[in-house]
Design an enzyme around this catalytic site. Structure first.
Site, mmCIF file in Angstrom:
data_model
loop_
_atom_site.group_PDB
_atom_site.id
_atom_site.type_symbol
_atom_site.label_atom_id
_atom_site.label_comp_id
_atom_site.label_asym_id
_atom_site.label_seq_id
_atom_site.Cartn_x
_atom_site.Cartn_y
_atom_site.Cartn_z
ATOM 1 N N ARG A 171 -0.308 -11.209 15.429
ATOM 2 C CA ARG A 171 -0.444 -10.934 13.426
ATOM 3 C C ARG A 171 -1.703 -9.831 12.879
ATOM 4 O O ARG A 171 -1.790 -10.743 11.947
ATOM 5 C CB ARG A 171 0.310 -11.221 12.302
ATOM 6 C CG ARG A 171 0.794 -10.785 11.665
ATOM 7 C CD ARG A 171 1.744 -11.826 10.455
ATOM 8 N NE ARG A 171 2.409 -11.018 9.445
ATOM 9 C CZ ARG A 171 3.870 -10.621 9.293
ATOM 10 N NH1 ARG A 171 3.957 -11.018 10.624
ATOM 11 N NH2 ARG A 171 4.218 -10.542 8.199
ATOM 12 N N CYS A 213 0.904 -1.624 -0.071
ATOM 13 C CA CYS A 213 -0.008 -0.336 -0.312
ATOM 14 C C CYS A 213 0.592 1.184 -0.272
ATOM 15 O O CYS A 213 1.355 1.622 1.094
ATOM 16 C CB CYS A 213 -0.916 0.156 1.281
ATOM 17 S SG CYS A 213 -2.123 1.406 1.101
ATOM 18 N N ARG A 267 -4.020 -8.373 10.118
ATOM 19 C CA ARG A 267 -4.198 -7.954 9.018
ATOM 20 C C ARG A 267 -5.405 -7.904 8.100
ATOM 21 O O ARG A 267 -6.274 -8.244 8.316
ATOM 22 C CB ARG A 267 -3.490 -8.412 7.951
ATOM 23 C CG ARG A 267 -1.819 -8.921 7.991
ATOM 24 C CD ARG A 267 -0.813 -7.743 7.868
ATOM 25 N NE ARG A 267 0.064 -8.107 7.746
ATOM 26 C CZ ARG A 267 1.573 -7.385 8.996
ATOM 27 N NH1 ARG A 267 0.052 -6.786 10.235
ATOM 28 N NH2 ARG A 267 2.305 -7.143 9.188
ATOM 29 N N GLU A 287 -4.585 -8.534 0.295
ATOM 30 C CA GLU A 287 -4.120 -8.608 1.774
ATOM 31 C C GLU A 287 -3.158 -7.666 2.455
ATOM 32 O O GLU A 287 -2.303 -6.829 1.520
ATOM 33 C CB GLU A 287 -3.427 -10.062 2.027
ATOM 34 C CG GLU A 287 -2.843 -9.971 3.535
ATOM 35 C CD GLU A 287 -1.463 -9.536 3.510
ATOM 36 O OE1 GLU A 287 -1.352 -9.959 5.015
ATOM 37 O OE2 GLU A 287 -0.759 -9.800 2.836
#
Length: 420
Positions: free
Chosen positions: A234, A143, A236, A190
Site C-alpha cells: 500500500r 484529492c 501512499r 496523506e
C-alpha cells in the site's frame, strides 16, 4: 462587542512574546513585524486569527498541558476512522478537533475515541477562525481533480492567483485556508501515490507552491509502502511541513527490511484466536474454530471471478482476482472490497472456495489493534478500512516529526517571554 484590530492584537502579543516568536508564528520576517509595531506599514487584517490564537493559547501551546499529559495538540481533518490520529496519539499528541462528514465513519470514530472535543461534519463550510488553536494539522484529504489552467493568464493580467484561486473548489483548499489562519507548527497530509503524477504533475506542483510559497512552510514528501509494517502492499504519499527551518529527514524512518506476512493477521483456527467481547462470534466461530461461513465466496461469485480473470488473460490484460496465502503480502485493500473481495481472496485449500478477509482481519491489515471496535455493518467496515491509512506508518512518521515540532514550540534560548 467589536473585535480588536490587528495592530491592537499585535501590541497585546508583544506583552507576552518577542518579535521573533510572533514572526515565526505568523510566518513573516522579524523586520516586517518590527515595521508593523512602529506603524511604518499596516498590520494585515488577515493575520487577526493567527494573532488571536497566539494570545489565547499562550504558554499552553508551547509547553503542552500543565499536567504533562500531551506534548503537542493536533486537529484531525478528513478523519475517517482515526488512523492518523491513533498514530499521533501514540507519540504523545492530544486531539482537540475532528472533522469527518461521513455518518458511518463518524459512528466508528466516536465509538473508539469518544467525543471529548468538538466534532464537526463538513469542513468546507466551517469558518477557519473557529478551528481551535493547535500545533499540528493532520489531514488525509481526498484529492479531487483541479486544474491550474488560467494561472499564467492571471499573472499576465496582474490578477492575484494565490492558493485561494489555484485550488478553490477542492478539499485541499480547506486545508490551506486553515493553515493560513491558524499557523500550526507543523502539518501532515496523506494521499494516494498517484497525486504525484495527476495532471502530468501539475496538481502536485500547485500543492507544493501553495504550501511552500504561499504559506511559507518547509515541506518534505515521500512515498511510503505500508508493507514494512503490515502484510499489504500500500503505497501512499506523505507530505509533512514545518513553520520554520528544521533538520527533518526521511532517512530517520525506521522501516523493517522484511515486514510481516498475511498469516500474522488471519483468524487463528488452532484455538488461540482471542475472544473479543465487542466482536463475540460475529467474524469467527470460536466453538467450531473457523471463520464464519458467510465470508466464503458463493459458487456463482467464484465462477464469475474465474471467468472474468480468464477473459482478460486471453486478451493479454492483467485484470483478475488476487489470491493470497499465509506467506503472502496482499494487494492494496480498497474501499470497493465489499463488492466481491477480488483484490484479496484468502485461499482455503483445493476443496474449498476462497474467502474474503473479515472486517476484523481488515482492521489488522491496516495496523489497527484488536481493541478497535467495529460498530457498523460489514459493508461500511470494508469501506472504512479501505479508505483508511496503515496506522503504524503514521505512528512512525509522527515519531520522527515529534522532536522538530517540539523544537518549534520551544521558546528561543535568548527569548524573553513574559507570561501572564
Amino acid at each position: 462587542m467589536t473585535q480588536a484590530p490587528p495592530l491592537e492584537l499585535l501590541k497585546q502579543a508583544r506583552t507576552r512574546f518577542t518579535q521573533r516568536e510572533i514572526a515565526a508564528h505568523v510566518g513573516k520576517d522579524i523586520k516586517t513585524v518590527r515595521r508593523w509595531e512602529k506603524g511604518e506599514t499596516p498590520c494585515p487584517a488577515m493575520l487577526e486569527p493567527a494573532l488571536r490564537d497566539l494570545l489565547h493559547a499562550g504558554a499552553a501551546l508551547r509547553h503542552g498541558d500543565a499536567d504533562g499529559a500531551a506534548n503537542f495538540r493536533f486537529i484531525d481533518l478528513f478523519a475517517g476512522i482515526g488512523g492518523i490520529r491513533m498514530g499521533f496519539e501514540a507519540q504523545g499528541g492530544a486531539c482537540v478537533f475532528t472533522s469527518e462528514w461521513n455518518d458511518f465513519s463518524k459512528k466508528t470514530y466516536l465509538e473508539n475515541y469518544g467525543a471529548e472535543h468538538s466534532f464537526i461534519g463538513d469542513i468546507v463550510s466551517f469558518p477557519a477562525h473557529e478551528v481551535p488553536a493547535h500545533d499540528v494539522l493532520l489531514g488525509g484529504f481526498p484529492c479531487q481533480p483541479f486544474s491550474i489552467a488560467g494561472v499564467s493568464k492571471k499573472n499576465a493580467m496582474g490578477r492575484p492567483h494565490g492558493f485561494e484561486c489555484a485550488t478553490q473548489g477542492t478539499l485541499f483548499f480547506d486545508v490551506a485556508r486553515i493553515i493560513a489562519a491558524k499557523r500550526p507548527a507543523a502539518f501532515l497530509l496523506e494521499n494516494v501515490k498517484n497525486l504525484l503524477s495527476h495532471d502530468k504533475g501539475r496538481t502536485f506542483e500547485v500543492i507544493l507552491q501553495t504550501l511552500r510559497d504561499e504559506l511559507g512552510y518547509e515541506v518534505h514528501y515521500r512515498i511510503v509502502d505500508g508493507q514494512h509494517f503490515t502484510p499489504q502492499h500500500r503505497e501512499r504519499i506523505i507530505i509533512v511541513g514545518f513553520r520554520g527551518k528544521t533538520a527533518f529527514s526521511w532517512d530517520d524512518l525506521q522501516l523493517p527490511a522484511v515486514g510481516p506476512r498475511l498469516g500474522s493477521i488471519l483468524h487463528r483456527t488452532d484455538g488461540s484466536e482471542p475472544v473479543l467481547p465487542w466482536d463475540h462470534d460475529r467474524f469467527f466461530d470460536h466453538a467450531k474454530k473457523r471463520v464464519q461461513p458467510k465470508y466464503t465466496l458463493t459458487p456463482n461469485l467464484w465462477t464469475y471471478l474465474q471467468n472474468y480473470a480468464e477473459k482478460h488473460r486471453a486478451a493479454g490484460n492483467g485484470f483478475g482476482f488476487g489470491m493470497a496465502y499465509p506467506d503472502s503480502v496482499t494487494r492494496t485493500l480498497s474501499a470497493r472490497y465489499h463488492k466481491d473481495g477480488s483484490e484479496i481472496l484468502v485461499a482455503q485449500g483445493k476443496r474449498l472456495r476462497p474467502r474474503r478477509l473479515t472486517p476484523r482481519e481488515c482492521a489488522r491489515l491496516m495496523g489497527f489493534p484488536d481493541t478497535f471496535r467495529i460498530p457498523v455493518s460489514d459493508t461500511q467496515a470494508y469501506r472504512q478500512f479501505g479508505n483508511s491509512v496503515v496506522m503504524p506508518v503514521m505512528q512512525e512518521v509522527a515519531r520522527i516529526m515529534r522532536p522538530h515540532v517540539e523544537a518549534l514550540l520551544a521558546p528561543a534560548p535568548s527569548a524573553r517571554v513574559r507570561l501572564s
